[in-house]
Design a protein around this motif. Structure first.
Motif, PDB file in Angstrom:
ATOM      1  N   ALA A   1       0.950  -1.256   0.070  1.00 48.14           N
ATOM      2  CA  ALA A   1       0.177  -0.058   0.107  1.00 48.14           C
ATOM      3  C   ALA A   1       0.910   1.169   0.360  1.00 48.14           C
TER       4      ALA A   1
ATOM      5  N   THR B   1       1.225   5.230   1.920  1.00 50.32           N
ATOM      6  CA  THR B   1       0.464   5.929   3.005  1.00 50.32           C
ATOM      7  C   THR B   1      -0.433   7.284   2.677  1.00 50.32           C
TER       8      THR B   1
ATOM      9  N   SER C   1      -5.401   2.092   2.258  1.00 54.26           N
ATOM     10  CA  SER C   1      -5.139   0.977   2.945  1.00 54.26           C
ATOM     11  C   SER C   1      -6.006   0.390   3.829  1.00 54.26           C
TER      12      SER C   1
ATOM     13  N   LYS D   1      -5.022  -3.494   3.982  1.00 41.86           N
ATOM     14  CA  LYS D   1      -4.824  -4.163   4.884  1.00 41.86           C
ATOM     15  C   LYS D   1      -6.005  -5.122   5.774  1.00 41.86           C
TER      16      LYS D   1
ATOM     17  N   SER E   1       3.460  -0.866   3.876  1.00 37.23           N
ATOM     18  CA  SER E   1       3.039   0.549   3.283  1.00 37.23           C
ATOM     19  C   SER E   1       4.168   1.222   3.143  1.00 37.23           C
TER      20      SER E   1
END
Length: 274
Positions: free
Chosen positions: A188, A190, A197, A202, A216
């Motif tokens: 992913a 941020t 995510s 997640k 991430s």
């Protein structure tokens, strides 16, 4: 915020990667003599059929080698074709892989990516193909970005020839992820506002029962894998080397305490079931 997200999505549809590679056509007798060095020498072959279009990246060395190369099939983000991933896919191919990228713009079901697996296995048997007896059909991975990440997961559910998955900002559902049986790397960013995510990546990782890794990219956006793909290519190669070349050193990269868990470019590392 809504306007910003729409602008980013529009950019996803028009962005074109700058990496250049040599091109050949399906069943060509020889490739173009113009080969561009992309970490090592990589070529592309274009195949068009009634219901599909494939762009295949491969090491130039394959043309004069008797070795077999493991395969990575690729799925694109919504509305995109493989052209926006040229640099990323070239870097993966330069690591010793045949990369089969379909040009399906809406590939989430995984059907077209699964068809890419069947396509390259068939090419391996075709005496007129440049891939004749060059494909390691026992070592095939799937990758994809955004809707293509969902495609990679679903292709693995559809096609038992797929041995691992590299999922970049994928929109896989928790139900889909829960059915995975092959090692899967969920990545992913941020700063990804298109596929946050917390909503998609997640939760999919959390539901996955197969060996899995999550990380991430710090300050990563949804299109970072297109416009600055080096960090993704680095770990994609480690991942595919681990599960398609069966390299224990590459596998150790993803274990708790390994390179990824200590890499400051990535945050929120997690792994399970290794």
């Amino acid at each position: 915020m809504k306007r910003k997200i729409v602008s980013i999505m529009a950019a996803a549809l028009i962005f074109t990667a700058s990496a250049s590679v040599c091109s050949v056509t399906a069943d060509a007798v020889s490739v173009s003599s113009t080969v561009t060095n992309v970490n090592s020498k990589v070529c592309t072959a274009s195949f068009k059929g009634k219901s599909f279009e494939q762009t295949v990246f491969f090491p130039e060395a394959m043309l004069s080698s008797n070795k077999k190369y493991p395969v990575v099939v690729w799925g694109n983000g919504t509305g995109a074709t493989s052209s926006i991933y040229n640099e990323l896919l070239s870097k993966i191919s330069a690591g010793g892989y045949i990369v089969v990228a379909n040009n399906d713009r809406f590939c989430g079901s995984g059907a077209s990516e699964s068809a890419s697996v069947d396509f390259i296995i068939a090419e391996n048997k075709k005496t007129s193909s440049i891939f004749y007896k060059k494909v390691d059909v026992d070592n095939i991975g799937a990758g994809g970005h955004s809707q293509g990440g969902k495609s990679a997961v679903n292709a693995a559910l559809r096609n038992s020839n797929i041995d691992c998955v590299f999922n970049v900002a994928g929109i896989s559902t928790q139900r889909e992820a829960s059915k995975l049986t092959v090692p899967t790397f969920f990545t992913a960013g941020t700063n990804d506002l298109i596929v946050p995510s917390v909503i998609w990546v997640k939760p999919a990782y959390n539901k996955c029962k197969a060996p899995a890794v999550y990380a991430s990219l710090k300050n990563g956006f949804h299109l970072t894998c297109c416009d600055s793909p080096a960090v993704y290519a680095e770990y994609a190669l480690d991942w595919f080397d681990a599960f398609l070349k069966h390299d224990d050193t590459a596998k150790s990269v993803f274990l708790n305490g390994g390179k990824l868990s200590k890499d400051s470019r990535w945050v929120n590392y997690a792994s399970k079931n290794f």
